[in-house]
Design an enzyme around this catalytic site. Structure first.
Site, short mmCIF file in Angstrom:
data_model
loop_
_atom_site.label_atom_id
_atom_site.label_comp_id
_atom_site.label_asym_id
_atom_site.label_seq_id
_atom_site.Cartn_x
_atom_site.Cartn_y
_atom_site.Cartn_z
N SER A 190 -7.73 9.22 -6.61
CA SER A 190 -8.80 9.65 -5.61
C SER A 190 -10.09 9.81 -6.34
CB SER A 190 -8.56 10.89 -4.87
OG SER A 190 -7.81 10.43 -3.75
N TYR A 236 -9.12 -1.36 -2.07
CA TYR A 236 -8.74 0.19 -1.95
C TYR A 236 -7.80 0.45 -2.90
CZ TYR A 236 -8.04 4.75 -0.13
OH TYR A 236 -7.96 6.26 -0.13
N TYR A 286 -9.72 17.85 -1.64
CA TYR A 286 -8.73 17.87 -0.38
C TYR A 286 -8.97 19.02 0.55
CZ TYR A 286 -6.69 14.50 -3.30
OH TYR A 286 -6.58 13.35 -4.10
#
Lengths: 312, 312, 312, 312
Positions: free
Chosen positions: A72, A197, A248
């Site tokens: 990420s 992605y 997160y």
């Protein structure tokens, strides 16, 4: 406390060495992500940390030159690359607010009619990739070219095995993409989008590479070659989104402990920005229950405590 | 852009004057809160802004000496006062994470078993007041004493009319308090707690008062009289919680536009901190749909743009 | 009130005629579904109603022989067909509880780890179709064969245009299917599953056809040819699920007004069961805001009021 | 299966005796509610079951004459008493739809602006009591008078100890009441309302008493003395709400297994209605995880299986 007042090169090396030494004495580093084999195979004792200064000097401790799966973390770069292209129009398709707890991810998406809360939750990152794909025809390629240029490391690449593994576990991301498509917030075909992605999540890079690639945010938008990627205002925006949404469901905790804009990945890496001063990258694969590197967050916590360089 | 490099007294006065002048030319400032008469009666054209420097110098523009209803701004001070007393134990009773959107307030409280997400949503502020009340026997009195001391304004007081109005509309806060009590997260009798809570929300103060009272956060925990209220680390924590949670559901937007730790109230006031530099307070009663002062946020946005003093 | 005590053939014809006459005088019938062209093109003044008695006698009023798009009504038949094959094991993969309001559909699915609340919400119907597909290799074909056999109408078929239209608007169903697949609750490839699902929704049939096809539930599980599809207990189960979950978010309202097990579709059709007595089907394309036929619900309400045949 | 075709008095006694005998051989009956002492003290081996026929004949097996804490069962009677007084206006203040799972109770209340989903969740029952209180000045007294009249048992009364215990654990109900009051959906002072509510929950009655008191629903609205409490249509409505909402989050399961309108309480009692035929009451204090009597549900399941008297 050692309040840093110098900006001379390698100024933070003693601090990094102290952190590495302390980390080496600390047991209990969480567990690597285990949903794909390449992550599960990581040695939880690995630890690296690097600082890149504004002039491009980079240095580090431990495993700071060992490539790992960025996951990420790359969301920061695709966000910047798309923002540079389309500007504020992006914010009509993805929000800038923290998302609350994980349980809400889908209900929020439903409640807010297919507009994800921010670019760092998976739904939001899918939107950013979708838009960058529309504008470039190869979102993952754009990302890779950017990372290679900023890090000066031409050997950076996608990890096909990781991308394939992600794809095998891709049902939830496919669900998010289709759901947003039902609200008209996805332009590309879903399989194309997911391929892009998963490839961007699979980039392997080291702390050295990532610290260098993040420096444009410490330089208020200026790339390594002196050209401007983002306006000063846009660079501030990206830093703000990192601080409020980058880790997160622990963004508040990270702001509270570390006090820097940061972004983590489930590969155990974290990048952080000291605006106007330097960029940081740390890596240790063991994660806490919210998906952030245990030793990585602790190391950044120590860094800001020892240097006084929190933004607060 | 005028990057401020001086720290001399009244350094920001030209910037404030420019902002006041620009604000005067700007129509469309939202609408004052109308759920209680004292707020609804405010003139939406009111505008004041003050800066308090580290040495206690305070200056401002417009209606910067006119008292207004501080409302949720006082949550910052009760948080600091309780944190100073009980330290980290507080965080077992209230979280530090942004809360996502307003719709979730109750479901999150249920999902997280009576532990509010952060000290600035109403549920969290009730917990903080409850704990300060247990430790002092008069939470609102402690708050008032602190505000008077920091501002040097002994005439500060509660607005009984506002407190009474709040009480008449207090069913939702009573619901939150009882709900948390059902999880054992409230110590005091609910009517006592609500009385304390509504009184602390009713404090009337001016931009000058609030900027001065906020300066301890710019001084990393040191009060006006040189004594320490919070450790450096705790002051950083409060600033972090303000940045991530201080402006209702617009914390991401505020971080993105203003880039400073801040806290707003439905009376139209906002406080903000430039760590190590100064504290700010702005007031204009017209609110946007998320409850933040339209002209206030715009003024702070201009301030960080003109001075480059965002934390990012 | 005319309490029906006879079971002689065509006993309800006078009641149907009275309902048709009353309906003809009632303006305001809602609007046809408009998300696919075939539904939007329906004339909202259409109205048909049929009764099928236990011995297979069928009769009706109005447009009772005109085919319309059955849509979700077919979920009852795929449920019965799968339940007949796998029995109670089905209930480990889909629940039997009403789902609350529509907003919750996704959050409930997340909260309950990919197990849909009941077989009549879309997520649950996808699971049933998935399981029937695994057991038969052609779920939609099984459904069609069953409908033809029970109705005695060999010309029943899929409407390819409707199926294609559904597919074009299929992102939300794809999202649900992928989401459940992420929890391991889908066996087949998603495109195969969706194709089967959209075809079964596309079946065109008349009130006469559907009333006959529903009669096995009034006969406690016995098909038109005298063979048993469901045990008496299973037939009771299907009726119970229809009563509690058969009319979207208006199941309570339907039970309250009509008081019969029923299932509606966005094509404007409804089927209902008077256990031990007869099956009903009504059709009128105008829908209320919850997706049920306005004139259809009103007609069934009148039927149970005039005959006293509610189950309550 | 013994399909009952007679309506002669005591017709179901053999069935009850068989159920009692089977129940006696069944281990594993769940655990009594333990949040208040009076419930926790119940012997989980207790079991009673009673049938009241339309003519007022009542008979039973086991502990069918032993009083127990009726708890939520009384919500049926207050609903009927208020509906009789104000008719359909009630439904503007409380809905008639199943509520989905328990997690949603508060979020639904927020989403639906203070209008509870149905009269049998706590929020809905508070609204019904509030309205009956407004209309009578003594809601709990009205309830008691009704129960005494229908059961012919003048010794029925409130259990003050249970009411006091409920009050001590009343924070969640107080939260619900204040929350609805914030939407204007509560008329009375909250302490008055809660006192009325806890008293009505505290009524102690036996299976015999409850079966008799429920018979008006089997008689389509006619009380024991031949007067009409509810119209036929209203009686049908109450039965429908019982079937779809009467057993907490297990309404679908109860409909599926038992197939009768029913209402349970955490004291371990359940009432059920066979419209046009009889009323049932069963009691055994051991509960399943959803708050319904384990042996009670099993006994009703057996009753409808053995008699074929499910509504489906």
């Amino acid at each position: 406390m050692v309040i840093m007042t110098m900006t001379s090169s390698r100024a933070f090396l003693p601090v990094l060495e102290r952190i590495a030494e302390e980390t080496g004495r600390t047991p209990g580093r969480g567990r690597p992500a285990d949903y794909i084999p390449a992550l599960a195979a990581c040695d939880p004792r690995s630890f690296g940390m690097a600082v890149a200064e504004l002039d491009g000097t980079v240095y580090g401790v431990g495993d700071w030159r060992q490539p790992f799966s960025t996951q990420s973390i790359t969301k920061v770069f695709t966000l910047a690359l798309d923002l540079a292209r389309e500007g504020d129009e992006l914010w009509e398709h993805v929000g800038r607010e923290p998302s609350g707890n994980p349980f809400n991810s889908l209900v929020q998406l439903e409640y807010e009619q297919g507009i994800p809360r921010n670019p760092f939750i998976n739904a939001g990152a899918l939107v950013v990739t979708d838009r960058l794909q529309t504008r470039t025809g190869d979102a993952a390629g754009e990302l890779l070219a950017f990372l290679r240029a900023e890090s000066g490391n031409a050997s950076l690449g996608f990890d096909q095995g990781v991308a394939a593994s992600e794809s095998q576990h891709g049902d939830r991301n496919a669900a998010l993409a289709h759901f947003m498509a039902s609200y008209g917030n996805i332009d590309n075909e879903i399989p194309v989008l997911l391929d892009q992605y998963f490839r961007q999540c699979s980039v392997a890079a080291s702390c050295a590479d990532l610290a260098l690639a993040t420096t444009f945010l410490a330089r208020h938008g200026i790339r390594a070659d002196g050209t401007r990627l983002l306006t000063r205002s846009q660079a501030k925006q990206v830093n703000a989104v990192m601080l409020t949404c980058g880790t997160y469901d622990a963004a508040g905790e990270f702001a509270y402990r570390v006090g820097l804009p940061g972004k983590s990945g489930v590969g155990g890496g974290i990048i952080a920005v000291v605006p106007g001063r330097c960029a940081l990258s740390v890596w240790s694969p063991g994660l806490d229950e919210r998906g952030n590197s245990v030793a990585g967050v602790a190391a950044l916590d120590r860094f800001t405590t020892l240097t006084g360089l929190s933004v607060f």
